[in-house]
Design an enzyme around this catalytic site. Structure first.
Site, PDB file in Angstrom:
ATOM      1  N   HIS A 240      42.872 -82.671 -54.379  1.00  0.00           N
ATOM      2  CA  HIS A 240      43.590 -81.702 -55.205  1.00  0.00           C
ATOM      3  C   HIS A 240      43.887 -80.493 -54.313  1.00  0.00           C
ATOM      4  CE1 HIS A 240      43.839 -78.475 -58.292  1.00  0.00           C
ATOM      5  NE2 HIS A 240      44.180 -79.434 -59.140  1.00  0.00           N
TER       6      HIS A 240
ATOM      7  N   ASP B 206      33.949 -82.198 -54.521  1.00  0.00           N
ATOM      8  CA  ASP B 206      34.726 -81.699 -55.650  1.00  0.00           C
ATOM      9  C   ASP B 206      34.454 -82.648 -56.818  1.00  0.00           C
ATOM     10  OD1 ASP B 206      36.632 -81.362 -57.593  1.00  0.00           O
ATOM     11  OD2 ASP B 206      38.333 -81.232 -56.219  1.00  0.00           O
TER      12      ASP B 206
ATOM     13  N   GLN C 225      36.463 -84.190 -61.457  1.00  0.00           N
ATOM     14  CA  GLN C 225      36.769 -85.391 -62.250  1.00  0.00           C
ATOM     15  C   GLN C 225      35.604 -86.367 -62.300  1.00  0.00           C
ATOM     16  OE1 GLN C 225      39.371 -85.431 -64.059  1.00  0.00           O
ATOM     17  NE2 GLN C 225      40.831 -84.071 -63.064  1.00  0.00           N
TER      18      GLN C 225
ATOM     19  N   LYS D  87      36.856 -79.235 -68.344  1.00  0.00           N
ATOM     20  CA  LYS D  87      37.102 -80.678 -68.289  1.00  0.00           C
ATOM     21  C   LYS D  87      35.928 -81.463 -68.863  1.00  0.00           C
ATOM     22  CE  LYS D  87      39.842 -80.324 -64.010  1.00  0.00           C
ATOM     23  NZ  LYS D  87      41.248 -80.373 -64.392  1.00  0.00           N
TER      24      LYS D  87
ATOM     25  N   CYS E  22      48.994 -81.244 -58.985  1.00  0.00           N
ATOM     26  CA  CYS E  22      48.396 -80.411 -57.931  1.00  0.00           C
ATOM     27  C   CYS E  22      47.822 -81.254 -56.801  1.00  0.00           C
ATOM     28  CB  CYS E  22      47.308 -79.481 -58.479  1.00  0.00           C
ATOM     29  SG  CYS E  22      47.936 -78.335 -59.696  1.00  0.00           S
TER      30      CYS E  22
HETATM   31  N1  7TS Z   1      39.775 -80.788 -58.244  1.00  0.00           N
HETATM   32  C1  7TS Z   1      40.215 -81.836 -58.954  1.00  0.00           C
HETATM   33  C2  7TS Z   1      39.915 -83.214 -58.492  1.00  0.00           C
HETATM   34  C3  7TS Z   1      40.943 -81.604 -60.124  1.00  0.00           C
HETATM   35  O1  7TS Z   1      41.374 -82.649 -60.827  1.00  0.00           O
HETATM   36  C4  7TS Z   1      41.197 -80.283 -60.539  1.00  0.00           C
HETATM   37  C5  7TS Z   1      42.037 -79.979 -61.743  1.00  0.00           C
HETATM   38  C6  7TS Z   1      40.683 -79.235 -59.771  1.00  0.00           C
HETATM   39  C7  7TS Z   1      39.990 -79.531 -58.624  1.00  0.00           C
HETATM   40  C8  7TS Z   1      40.871 -77.799 -60.150  1.00  0.00           C
HETATM   41  O2  7TS Z   1      40.137 -77.515 -61.284  1.00  0.00           O
HETATM   42  P1  7TS Z   1      40.249 -76.076 -61.977  1.00  0.00           P
HETATM   43  O3  7TS Z   1      39.450 -76.207 -63.210  1.00  0.00           O
HETATM   44  O4  7TS Z   1      39.708 -75.078 -61.009  1.00  0.00           O
HETATM   45  O5  7TS Z   1      41.719 -75.865 -62.232  1.00  0.00           O
HETATM   46  N2  7TS Z   1      42.958 -80.986 -62.042  1.00  0.00           N
HETATM   47  C9  7TS Z   1      43.959 -80.923 -62.907  1.00  0.00           C
HETATM   48  C10 7TS Z   1      44.769 -82.017 -63.180  1.00  0.00           C
HETATM   49  O6  7TS Z   1      44.654 -83.112 -62.659  1.00  0.00           O
HETATM   50  N3  7TS Z   1      45.674 -81.661 -64.084  1.00  0.00           N
HETATM   51  O7  7TS Z   1      45.483 -80.381 -64.403  1.00  0.00           O
HETATM   52  C11 7TS Z   1      44.419 -79.907 -63.688  1.00  0.00           C
END
Ligand code: 7TS
Length: 417
Positions: free
Chosen positions: A132, A209, A212, A235, A374
């Site tokens: 990401h 990370d 997910q 999430k 992203c």
């Molecule tokens: N890493 C992964 C693997 C992600 O899927 C996401 C968010 C992030 C980092 C960032 O997370 P945040 O909570 O700091 O924004 N992924 C997604 C997505 O797949 N669609 O919207 C957000």
């Protein structure tokens, strides 16, 4: 303090779980909502909504500072949430759980503190081609300032990490391996234990990370032996605006603070300051108090359901979705087969733009995500600009996948071939 209905420890099925999520009763375009955008953010159970409501109605105050009842209650709830989250990922101590704004901030925290202190020209940071943006861009920004080398592990046509060149990529020069546990585009579950073992052999530390993975499967930081783990509350059934950086205590102790301000200091003089102990050294200013308490409730909720159950449920849904989507003419799924992936499937359908697909599905009440999620480099790798993505969680059902398939067939007839 109001008592909340206790969670049924016995899961009687998804129907019962669905009743815990009020939003699932909504109609979208006169159709029952089919929410398949869980990788972007998950829905919130009543328990979490009640905890937030109760906090603001009955306990709201700032933490760690007031010597009055409300402040003590708020502090106790905030710190109790940290303890439960530490237990959820099996951290050795609550001191290793730092509240941040989410995965993105957690990774940036490591880049700005550990990275700035430890990386110099000649050093290497190894990421993967399926990251990401939040695990690419912070390292690129730092690389421009510090002059280390940023390398990446490539991805095979099957959507797995190409480990054939690992020996030349992961060397004595590598100071950090920073990789995604479960890809938000390919769904690939990466072999973290194997990669941690390889990193240890060259003396590199490992950041995972877990955006997910932590919401969807049991993740045990001690069993995985990772140095840092980043994840987001929103999430995993919790509120937005909060997340966690887990870090091994010895590493966190050595790192300088991230942001300066209130709460992160022990003593401030105009001539200089001393930092607070862990985890407060990394929590400057008023934190997202209600959200952290809500995240604690989300973790309680998931723990009561059981993370093994959540994972197995998603695996079943993914196997079913993989089979059903595979029957649609012109549909191309990105990433490995269901045996190697978590609960999400990104795909393209002929030449139809994913945004058009998503809009067509929305007419049927079905929410998916469309775009590059992203993660542009991994889309480049597969020669597509964007994809559509269906992502599952504990409240989704095979029937919803059937509805997705019907919606996609309809869209295909309407929009193209
Ligand atoms: N890493 C992964 C693997 C992600 O899927 C996401 C968010 C992030 C980092 C960032 O997370 P945040 O909570 O700091 O924004 N992924 C997604 C997505 O797949 N669609 O919207 C957000």
């Amino acid at each position: 303090m109001r008592q909340f209905p206790s969670l049924a420890m016995e899961v009687e099925g998804v129907d019962k779980i669905r009743q815990d999520f009020p939003i699932l009763q909504r109609q979208i375009n006169q159709k029952p909502l089919v929410y398949l955008d869980n990788a972007a953010t998950s829905q919130k159970p009543t328990l979490v909504l009640q905890v937030l409501d109760d906090y603001y109605r009955c306990h709201n105050a700032n933490v760690h500072r007031g010597v009055h009842t409300l402040s003590e209650e708020a502090t106790a709830s905030y710190e109790h949430a940290r303890l439960r989250i530490a237990r959820f990922i099996n951290a050795a101590s609550y001191k290793e759980v730092i509240f941040t704004r989410g995965t993105t901030e957690s990774i940036n925290l490591v880049a700005h503190t550990w990275g700035r202190t430890n990386l110099r020209p000649g050093d290497e940071v190894l990421i993967t081609a399926m990251e990401h943006h939040s695990n690419i861009v912070p390292w690129q920004i730092l690389q421009a300032q510090l002059g280390f080398t940023l390398r990446h592990i490539s991805v095979t046509p099957d959507g797995l990490l190409d480990l054939s060149e690992l020996d030349s990529l992961l060397t004595e020069r590598t100071k950090l391996l920073s990789l995604v546990h479960v890809s938000n585009v390919l769904g690939t579950i990466n072999p973290v234990p194997e990669l941690v073992a390889a990193a240890r052999r060259v003396g590199a530390i490992v950041l995972v990370d877990g955006a997910q993975s932590v919401p969807h499967m049991p993740v045990d930081v001690q069993a995985l032996d990772v140095d840092f783990l980043a994840f987001s509350s929103h999430k995993l059934c919790g509120p937005t605006g909060v997340g966690v950086l887990y870090g091994k205590r010895a590493l966190l102790e050595e790192m300088p603070p991230f942001l300066g301000g209130g709460d992160m200091i022990r003593e401030v003089k105009l001539s200089g300051s001393q930092w607070n102990t862990l985890p407060y050294k990394f929590e400057a200013g008023t934190p997202a108090i209600a959200q952290a308490i809500g995240m604690g409730a989300a973790v309680d909720y998931l723990t009561a359901i059981g993370m093994d159950w959540v994972h197995e449920h998603e695996q079943q849904l993914t196997r079913y979705a993989y089979e059903r989507l595979g029957q649609i003419a012109g549909l191309r799924m990105l990433g490995p087969g269901p045996e190697a992936r978590g609960g999400l499937i990104a795909f393209t359908l002929g030449d139809i733009h994913p945004h058009d697909l998503s809009a067509a599905l929305d007419h049927e009440g079905i929410a998916i995500r469309a775009g590059h999620h992203c993660a542009q480099p991994v889309h480049d790798h597969f020669g597509v600009v964007a994809s559509a993505r269906a992502s599952f969680y504990l409240y989704n059902t095979p029937d919803e996948i059937d509805q997705l398939v019907v919606g996609l067939e309809k869209a295909r007839k309407l929009l193209a071939f």
